[in-house]
Design a protein around this motif. Sequence first.
Motif, short mmCIF file in Angstrom:
data_model
loop_
_atom_site.label_atom_id
_atom_site.label_comp_id
_atom_site.label_asym_id
_atom_site.label_seq_id
_atom_site.Cartn_x
_atom_site.Cartn_y
_atom_site.Cartn_z
N HIS A 51 2.11 -2.27 17.98
CA HIS A 51 2.19 -3.23 16.88
C HIS A 51 1.39 -4.47 17.23
O HIS A 51 1.59 -5.07 18.29
CB HIS A 51 3.64 -3.62 16.59
N GLU A 55 2.08 -5.06 12.81
CA GLU A 55 1.50 -3.92 12.09
C GLU A 55 1.04 -2.86 13.08
O GLU A 55 0.47 -3.19 14.13
CB GLU A 55 0.31 -4.38 11.25
N GLU A 112 7.22 0.93 11.97
CA GLU A 112 6.55 0.13 10.92
C GLU A 112 6.73 0.79 9.55
O GLU A 112 6.95 0.12 8.56
CB GLU A 112 5.06 -0.02 11.22
N GLU A 115 10.23 0.02 8.42
CA GLU A 115 10.44 -1.41 8.15
C GLU A 115 9.76 -1.85 6.87
O GLU A 115 10.24 -2.74 6.16
CB GLU A 115 9.90 -2.25 9.33
N LYS A 116 8.64 -1.21 6.53
CA LYS A 116 7.87 -1.66 5.35
C LYS A 116 8.24 -0.92 4.07
O LYS A 116 7.83 -1.34 2.99
CB LYS A 116 6.37 -1.46 5.61
N ASN A 117 8.94 0.20 4.18
CA ASN A 117 9.20 1.02 2.99
C ASN A 117 10.66 1.41 2.92
O ASN A 117 11.22 1.89 3.90
CB ASN A 117 8.34 2.29 3.02
N LYS A 118 11.25 1.25 1.74
CA LYS A 118 12.64 1.65 1.54
C LYS A 118 12.66 3.03 0.87
O LYS A 118 11.70 3.42 0.20
CB LYS A 118 13.36 0.64 0.65
N VAL B 58 -5.33 -1.92 3.40
CA VAL B 58 -3.92 -2.11 3.03
C VAL B 58 -3.80 -3.29 2.08
O VAL B 58 -2.96 -3.27 1.16
CB VAL B 58 -3.03 -2.29 4.29
N GLU B 62 -2.32 -2.80 -1.73
CA GLU B 62 -1.06 -3.46 -2.11
C GLU B 62 -1.27 -4.66 -3.02
O GLU B 62 -0.31 -5.31 -3.43
CB GLU B 62 -0.31 -3.88 -0.83
N ARG B 83 -2.50 5.11 8.02
CA ARG B 83 -1.96 3.75 7.91
C ARG B 83 -2.56 2.81 8.95
O ARG B 83 -2.80 1.64 8.68
CB ARG B 83 -0.43 3.76 8.06
N ASN B 87 -4.68 -0.60 8.23
CA ASN B 87 -4.25 -1.91 8.72
C ASN B 87 -5.39 -2.70 9.37
O ASN B 87 -5.22 -3.87 9.70
CB ASN B 87 -3.12 -1.75 9.75
#
Lengths: 155, 247
Positions: A51, A55, A112, A115-118, B58, B62, B83, B87
């Motif tokens: 990270h 990110e 990640e 954490e970023k997507n539900k 990204v 978004e 991803r 990023n």
Amino acid sequence: MLTVTMKVNGINSRHDVPDNTLLVSFLRETMGLTGTHVGCDTSQCGACNIHLNGESVKACSILAAQAEGAEVTTIEGIANGDTLHPMQQAFHENHGLQCGFCTPGMVMSAIELVEKNKNLSERDIREGLEGNICRCTGYHNIVKSVQAAAEKMGG
Amino acid sequence: MITLAEDGKFLAGGMTLIPTLKQRLANPDRLIDLSGCALTGIEDEGQSIRIGAMSRHVDVAESAIVQKSIPAVADLASHIGDRQVRNRGTIGGSLANNDPSACYPSALLALDGTVHTQRRSIASEDYLTGMFDTDLEEDEIVIAVSLPKPEKAAYMKFPNPASRYAMVGVFVAKFSDGVKVAVTGAGEDGVFRAGNLEAALNADFDSAAIADGVISSDGLMSDIHASAEYRAHLICEMTRRAVKACR
């Protein structure tokens, strides 16, 4: 040589390294954090995922100099003392690894993602892990692990 | 600063340049990191949107502005690489590199966008000059990209299952004055406009208007991933799917 300063797993770090040092080499060789792996070394496999400022990125495709001033978290930095991170625990409980080589990258990528997507569907998880290659598991138990961790992490 | 370096290179997200350096396919004596140059930000300019060159995939995927104004571009950005690549990789870096299998050049061409540098604005047709080639001078930097808003548009790609680059990608954009179709991943000279497909869709904007064989395999790439003939077939099929997905 150039001086690179970054915060790695919460600790301020400052080292002189050759200009062309990759972030993954900085972490593994300069700092001795060998949990981050080098698999393909061609930006495909994701074993080197870490990270960078929260990110997930491929540490084999970033120069250490590009991470100047950044906050970096590696697989060594996610457990709370002896208590594994919920994602690590889920991989453990769901047999989400066999040889373990891809696992640090998988775990960092999955954290990640969650954490970023539900409300991640199985398909979302499979697509979200596109950048991580595993040659052992066939991915099924990795997906199960991420689903289990997502529930615990409030995803 | 670039003039001080004999063989300097600008570094954007580095998703192509860093692997290229690692393979010793390029050996610049200096790298100039553009990440601190405030080239981010996405703005709605009425008839078009303006995307800062250092906007990452990204960020574009978004962006509420992109999702609302040209959802096809947000969708395209959300399927580049993986991803981790999204990023880091940027629209400016992608367009400066003009990889023949990259996604963004097809959007630039089909939307007839404009590339802004520190000294001029370049129309898409003039900017994209061939495989891995653009009209940029050695010391010229992409600052931003303007993309006109179409009535509707869609991008469909058939990704290489390993690299996820487009084996064929088709961007269809319908404007009030006509349809533009740009094809990436297939042409020997990089991204190109497909006049035959545009003519068919201008006559009837329906997926059924695309007949098999309307695209010739002449000038298409042939490699271990796909023959030129297969790519010609994929162009027709991806165009049909794009027309159906247009919104």
